[in-house]
Write a protein that holds these residues in place. Structure first.
Motif, PDB file in Angstrom:
ATOM      1  N   LYS A  76      14.099  -9.153 -29.433  1.00 49.32           N
ATOM      2  CA  LYS A  76      14.793  -9.331 -28.160  1.00 49.32           C
ATOM      3  C   LYS A  76      14.606  -8.124 -27.448  1.00 49.32           C
ATOM      4  N   TYR A  77      14.503  -8.364 -25.977  1.00 48.97           N
ATOM      5  CA  TYR A  77      14.202  -7.222 -25.268  1.00 48.97           C
ATOM      6  C   TYR A  77      15.029  -7.164 -23.749  1.00 48.97           C
ATOM      7  N   ASN A  78      15.143  -6.208 -23.090  1.00 43.99           N
ATOM      8  CA  ASN A  78      15.844  -6.270 -21.820  1.00 43.99           C
ATOM      9  C   ASN A  78      15.028  -6.476 -20.470  1.00 43.99           C
ATOM     10  N   TYR A  79      13.818  -5.764 -20.599  1.00 50.12           N
ATOM     11  CA  TYR A  79      13.057  -5.538 -19.187  1.00 50.12           C
ATOM     12  C   TYR A  79      11.763  -6.108 -19.302  1.00 50.12           C
ATOM     13  N   SER A  80      11.303  -6.803 -18.125  1.00 51.42           N
ATOM     14  CA  SER A  80      10.033  -7.268 -17.918  1.00 51.42           C
ATOM     15  C   SER A  80       9.504  -6.760 -16.747  1.00 51.42           C
ATOM     16  N   PHE A  81       8.177  -6.404 -16.623  1.00 53.97           N
ATOM     17  CA  PHE A  81       7.622  -5.888 -15.408  1.00 53.97           C
ATOM     18  C   PHE A  81       6.674  -6.876 -14.865  1.00 53.97           C
ATOM     19  N   ILE A  82       6.455  -7.380 -13.565  1.00 49.87           N
ATOM     20  CA  ILE A  82       5.660  -8.197 -13.048  1.00 49.87           C
ATOM     21  C   ILE A  82       5.273  -7.867 -11.714  1.00 49.87           C
ATOM     22  N   CYS A  83       4.060  -8.279 -11.323  1.00 49.07           N
ATOM     23  CA  CYS A  83       3.555  -8.076  -9.768  1.00 49.07           C
ATOM     24  C   CYS A  83       3.614  -9.238  -8.903  1.00 49.07           C
ATOM     25  N   SER A  84       3.861  -9.343  -7.856  1.00 51.10           N
ATOM     26  CA  SER A  84       3.661 -10.475  -6.957  1.00 51.10           C
ATOM     27  C   SER A  84       3.125 -10.222  -5.585  1.00 51.10           C
ATOM     28  N   HIS A  85       2.367 -11.324  -5.357  1.00 51.68           N
ATOM     29  CA  HIS A  85       1.869 -11.399  -3.918  1.00 51.68           C
ATOM     30  C   HIS A  85       2.343 -12.608  -3.081  1.00 51.68           C
ATOM     31  N   ASP A  86       2.960 -12.105  -1.973  1.00 52.06           N
ATOM     32  CA  ASP A  86       3.563 -13.062  -1.315  1.00 52.06           C
ATOM     33  C   ASP A  86       2.803 -13.118   0.234  1.00 52.06           C
ATOM     34  N   MET A  87       2.170 -14.357   0.313  1.00 53.12           N
ATOM     35  CA  MET A  87       1.094 -14.405   1.350  1.00 53.12           C
ATOM     36  C   MET A  87       2.152 -14.472   2.552  1.00 53.12           C
ATOM     37  N   GLU A  88       3.130 -15.270   2.641  1.00 53.39           N
ATOM     38  CA  GLU A  88       3.813 -15.401   3.722  1.00 53.39           C
ATOM     39  C   GLU A  88       4.345 -14.108   4.297  1.00 53.39           C
ATOM     40  N   THR A  89       4.939 -13.336   3.537  1.00 55.59           N
ATOM     41  CA  THR A  89       5.730 -12.000   3.888  1.00 55.59           C
ATOM     42  C   THR A  89       4.553 -11.015   4.011  1.00 55.59           C
ATOM     43  N   TYR A  95       7.931  -5.494  -9.747  1.00 55.39           N
ATOM     44  CA  TYR A  95       9.180  -5.924 -10.078  1.00 55.39           C
ATOM     45  C   TYR A  95       9.664  -5.426 -11.460  1.00 55.39           C
ATOM     46  N   LYS A  96      10.539  -4.832 -11.512  1.00 55.47           N
ATOM     47  CA  LYS A  96      11.408  -4.460 -12.956  1.00 55.47           C
ATOM     48  C   LYS A  96      12.498  -5.531 -12.915  1.00 55.47           C
ATOM     49  N   ILE A  97      12.459  -6.458 -14.016  1.00 56.77           N
ATOM     50  CA  ILE A  97      13.481  -7.771 -14.098  1.00 56.77           C
ATOM     51  C   ILE A  97      14.380  -7.263 -15.374  1.00 56.77           C
ATOM     52  N   ASP A  98      15.591  -7.372 -15.175  1.00 58.53           N
ATOM     53  CA  ASP A  98      16.642  -7.396 -16.370  1.00 58.53           C
ATOM     54  C   ASP A  98      16.865  -8.641 -16.747  1.00 58.53           C
ATOM     55  N   MET A  99      16.186  -9.266 -17.802  1.00 56.39           N
ATOM     56  CA  MET A  99      16.105 -10.434 -18.252  1.00 56.39           C
ATOM     57  C   MET A  99      17.475 -10.770 -18.721  1.00 56.39           C
ATOM     58  N   ASN A 100      18.496 -10.013 -19.056  1.00 55.34           N
ATOM     59  CA  ASN A 100      19.648 -10.267 -19.489  1.00 55.34           C
ATOM     60  C   ASN A 100      20.880 -10.499 -18.282  1.00 55.34           C
ATOM     61  N   LYS A 101      20.611  -9.722 -17.363  1.00 53.39           N
ATOM     62  CA  LYS A 101      21.346  -9.928 -16.298  1.00 53.39           C
ATOM     63  C   LYS A 101      20.788 -10.859 -15.284  1.00 53.39           C
ATOM     64  N   SER A 102      19.626 -11.339 -15.444  1.00 49.47           N
ATOM     65  CA  SER A 102      19.022 -12.318 -14.698  1.00 49.47           C
ATOM     66  C   SER A 102      18.959 -11.704 -13.035  1.00 49.47           C
ATOM     67  N   GLU A 103      18.525 -10.474 -13.229  1.00 47.48           N
ATOM     68  CA  GLU A 103      18.341  -9.894 -11.718  1.00 47.48           C
ATOM     69  C   GLU A 103      17.357  -8.703 -11.882  1.00 47.48           C
ATOM     70  N   VAL A 104      16.835  -8.553 -10.434  1.00 44.51           N
ATOM     71  CA  VAL A 104      15.964  -7.316 -10.375  1.00 44.51           C
ATOM     72  C   VAL A 104      16.577  -6.090 -10.478  1.00 44.51           C
ATOM     73  N   ALA A 105      16.147  -5.480 -11.569  1.00 42.24           N
ATOM     74  CA  ALA A 105      16.647  -3.986 -11.656  1.00 42.24           C
ATOM     75  C   ALA A 105      15.886  -2.984 -10.991  1.00 42.24           C
ATOM     76  N   ASP A 106      14.656  -3.073 -10.369  1.00 41.84           N
ATOM     77  CA  ASP A 106      14.050  -2.059  -9.614  1.00 41.84           C
ATOM     78  C   ASP A 106      12.705  -2.617  -9.061  1.00 41.84           C
ATOM     79  N   LYS A 107      12.254  -2.052  -7.834  1.00 42.45           N
ATOM     80  CA  LYS A 107      11.087  -2.858  -7.226  1.00 42.45           C
ATOM     81  C   LYS A 107      10.419  -1.736  -6.458  1.00 42.45           C
ATOM     82  N   PHE A 108       9.177  -1.854  -6.380  1.00 40.69           N
ATOM     83  CA  PHE A 108       8.219  -1.151  -5.591  1.00 40.69           C
ATOM     84  C   PHE A 108       7.536  -2.073  -4.825  1.00 40.69           C
ATOM     85  N   ALA A 109       7.656  -2.119  -3.238  1.00 39.15           N
ATOM     86  CA  ALA A 109       7.091  -2.698  -2.298  1.00 39.15           C
ATOM     87  C   ALA A 109       6.784  -2.414  -0.858  1.00 39.15           C
ATOM     88  N   THR A 110       5.685  -1.714  -0.767  1.00 35.80           N
ATOM     89  CA  THR A 110       5.463  -1.009   0.379  1.00 35.80           C
ATOM     90  C   THR A 110       3.980  -1.348   1.100  1.00 35.80           C
TER      91      THR A 110
END
Length: 199
Positions: A76-89, A95-110
């Motif tokens: 069992k773990y709480n956090y997962s880190f993934i990266c994303s490329h959104d061509m529209e935006t 992203y740092k995802i809190d898997m148990n709370k089902s939400e984004v816990a932290d984000k770097f996007a500049t």
């Protein structure tokens, strides 16, 4: 736990055509936003039923491989880190995802997808870590300013190193690794990597 098996996945709209073109950045190729969602499947071994729970569908499209602490593979773990490329935006995000709370816990996007591309985030814990997310994220960043002739990045490649406890402040270290391949060439685009800690 509770006689269940938990499987976390990212579901996308990938097919053969999308898979072959999703990372092309030349104008002559189609680029797809493979919209999908991070979700959790729970298999109940008592009644053999499977339930699906959405985790973070606000995460952008074309998500690269997720990373968790190595000590948490298969447990069992709480956090997962993934990266994303959104061509529209036109944004790249880590992203740092809190898997148990089902939400984004932290984000770097500049950074934007016209000039940068994120690949292969990897989490390495501190030797004296006091929490699951106490460590560093290593991530390749490709500069893609020169792409017209070959359709793939011709610029430089950098290694970004983040404090996993605070992604939003940006990388703590930026290392130019272009010279690793010799002749001032960038790291081959699309190369998947694995970072290991040597004692």
């Amino acid at each position: 736990e509770d006689n269940t098996i938990i499987i976390d996945v990212f579901l996308s709209q990938l097919n053969a055509e999308r898979e072959s073109s999703q990372f092309e950045v030349n104008d002559q190729y189609n680029v797809y936003c493979n919209n999908g969602e991070v979700c959790r499947y729970v298999i109940n071994l008592d009644d053999n039923k499977v339930t699906k729970k959405g985790i973070a569908n606000i995460v952008g499209s074309t998500i690269d491989f997720r990373t968790i602490g190595k000590d948490y593979n298969g447990v069992k773990y709480n956090y997962s880190f993934i990266c994303s490329h959104d061509m529209e935006t036109k944004t790249c995000s880590l992203y740092k995802i809190d898997m148990n709370k089902s939400e984004v816990a932290d984000k770097f996007a500049t950074l934007d997808t016209d000039h940068y591309w994120f690949r292969d985030p990897e989490f390495i814990s501190r030797r004296d870590a006091v929490s699951e997310d106490d460590g560093y994220i290593f991530m390749w960043v490709y500069h893609i300013d020169i792409v017209k002739e070959v359709g793939l990045p011709n610029g430089k490649t950098e290694l970004y190193i983040f404090n996993a406890l605070n992604l939003s402040v940006g990388p703590q270290y930026v290392i130019d690794v272009t010279m690793l391949c010799g002749a001032n060439k960038p790291l081959p685009y699309g190369l998947h990597s694995y970072l290991a800690v040597l004692n």
